[in-house]
Design an enzyme around this catalytic site. Structure first.
Site, mmCIF file in Angstrom:
data_model
loop_
_atom_site.group_PDB
_atom_site.id
_atom_site.type_symbol
_atom_site.label_atom_id
_atom_site.label_comp_id
_atom_site.label_asym_id
_atom_site.label_seq_id
_atom_site.Cartn_x
_atom_site.Cartn_y
_atom_site.Cartn_z
ATOM 1 N N GLU A 12 7.716 1.156 4.692
ATOM 2 C CA GLU A 12 7.469 0.223 5.645
ATOM 3 C C GLU A 12 7.409 -1.079 5.041
ATOM 4 O O GLU A 12 7.280 -1.399 3.861
ATOM 5 C CB GLU A 12 5.844 0.530 6.073
ATOM 6 C CG GLU A 12 5.346 -0.646 6.912
ATOM 7 C CD GLU A 12 3.650 -0.322 7.183
ATOM 8 O OE1 GLU A 12 3.198 -1.014 8.106
ATOM 9 O OE2 GLU A 12 3.107 0.626 6.603
ATOM 10 N N HIS A 30 0.684 -1.151 -0.138
ATOM 11 C CA HIS A 30 0.111 -0.153 -0.126
ATOM 12 C C HIS A 30 1.114 1.393 -0.170
ATOM 13 O O HIS A 30 1.903 1.058 0.210
ATOM 14 C CB HIS A 30 -0.972 0.061 1.109
ATOM 15 C CG HIS A 30 -0.376 -0.004 2.500
ATOM 16 N ND1 HIS A 30 -0.153 -0.975 3.337
ATOM 17 C CD2 HIS A 30 0.263 1.067 3.148
ATOM 18 C CE1 HIS A 30 0.527 -0.917 4.545
ATOM 19 N NE2 HIS A 30 0.668 0.369 4.446
ATOM 20 N N HIS A 67 4.494 7.418 3.331
ATOM 21 C CA HIS A 67 5.437 6.192 3.107
ATOM 22 C C HIS A 67 4.631 5.382 2.390
ATOM 23 O O HIS A 67 3.422 5.381 2.005
ATOM 24 C CB HIS A 67 5.656 5.443 4.276
ATOM 25 C CG HIS A 67 4.637 4.820 5.026
ATOM 26 N ND1 HIS A 67 3.777 5.303 5.823
ATOM 27 C CD2 HIS A 67 4.172 3.571 4.924
ATOM 28 C CE1 HIS A 67 2.775 4.575 6.324
ATOM 29 N NE2 HIS A 67 3.348 3.363 6.065
#
Length: 136
Positions: A130, A7, A79
């Protein structure tokens, strides 16, 4: 091992306003609202085939995304998230190559309870990344 893009996370001042805009302008449906107390955020996802857009708003003033909103009052991309087979093994391998992982190695979890870690932006072309482990 990196398995794919999971994502892109966008910090917003208000999830409800952002969800309404995405629905009315782009026809995108935003899923249920959730909270991750550990990270100090409320969030919701837009499902897009094999990837998602994650909308994030701070749930407390000391949240890292609250600080992001101080610098970027309208919000913005915070991010992106890459899936990995095993966060601990991936972090260990990256550290051997000099990559800095934020949080000093302290275990972190997403809203679904999956292990996550963040790579320092200075070690990934200026972008906060991430890493997210999916069971099974």
């Amino acid at each position: 091992m990196i398995t794919g893009l999971n994502h892109v996370s966008i910090v917003v001042p208000d999830i409800e306003t952002a969800a309404r805009r995405l629905r009315e302008t782009y026809g995108l449906a935003v899923g249920p609202r959730m909270e991750n107390a550990e990270q100090g955020v409320r969030l919701a996802y837009v499902e897009l085939g094999t990837a998602k857009i994650e909308l994030i708003e701070p749930s407390r003033p000391d949240s890292p995304v609250a600080k992001f909103l101080e610098r970027n009052p309208k919000g913005g991309i915070h991010h992106f998230c890459l899936g990995v087979d095993d966060v601990e093994d991936t972090v260990r391998g990256l550290a051997q190559d000099g990559v800095r992982v934020l949080g000093g190695g302290k275990p972190q979890h997403n809203v679904a309870g999956e292990r996550i870690a963040f790579i320092h932006p200075g070690d990934f072309l200026g972008a906060l990344v991430e890493l997210e482990e999916h069971a099974g």
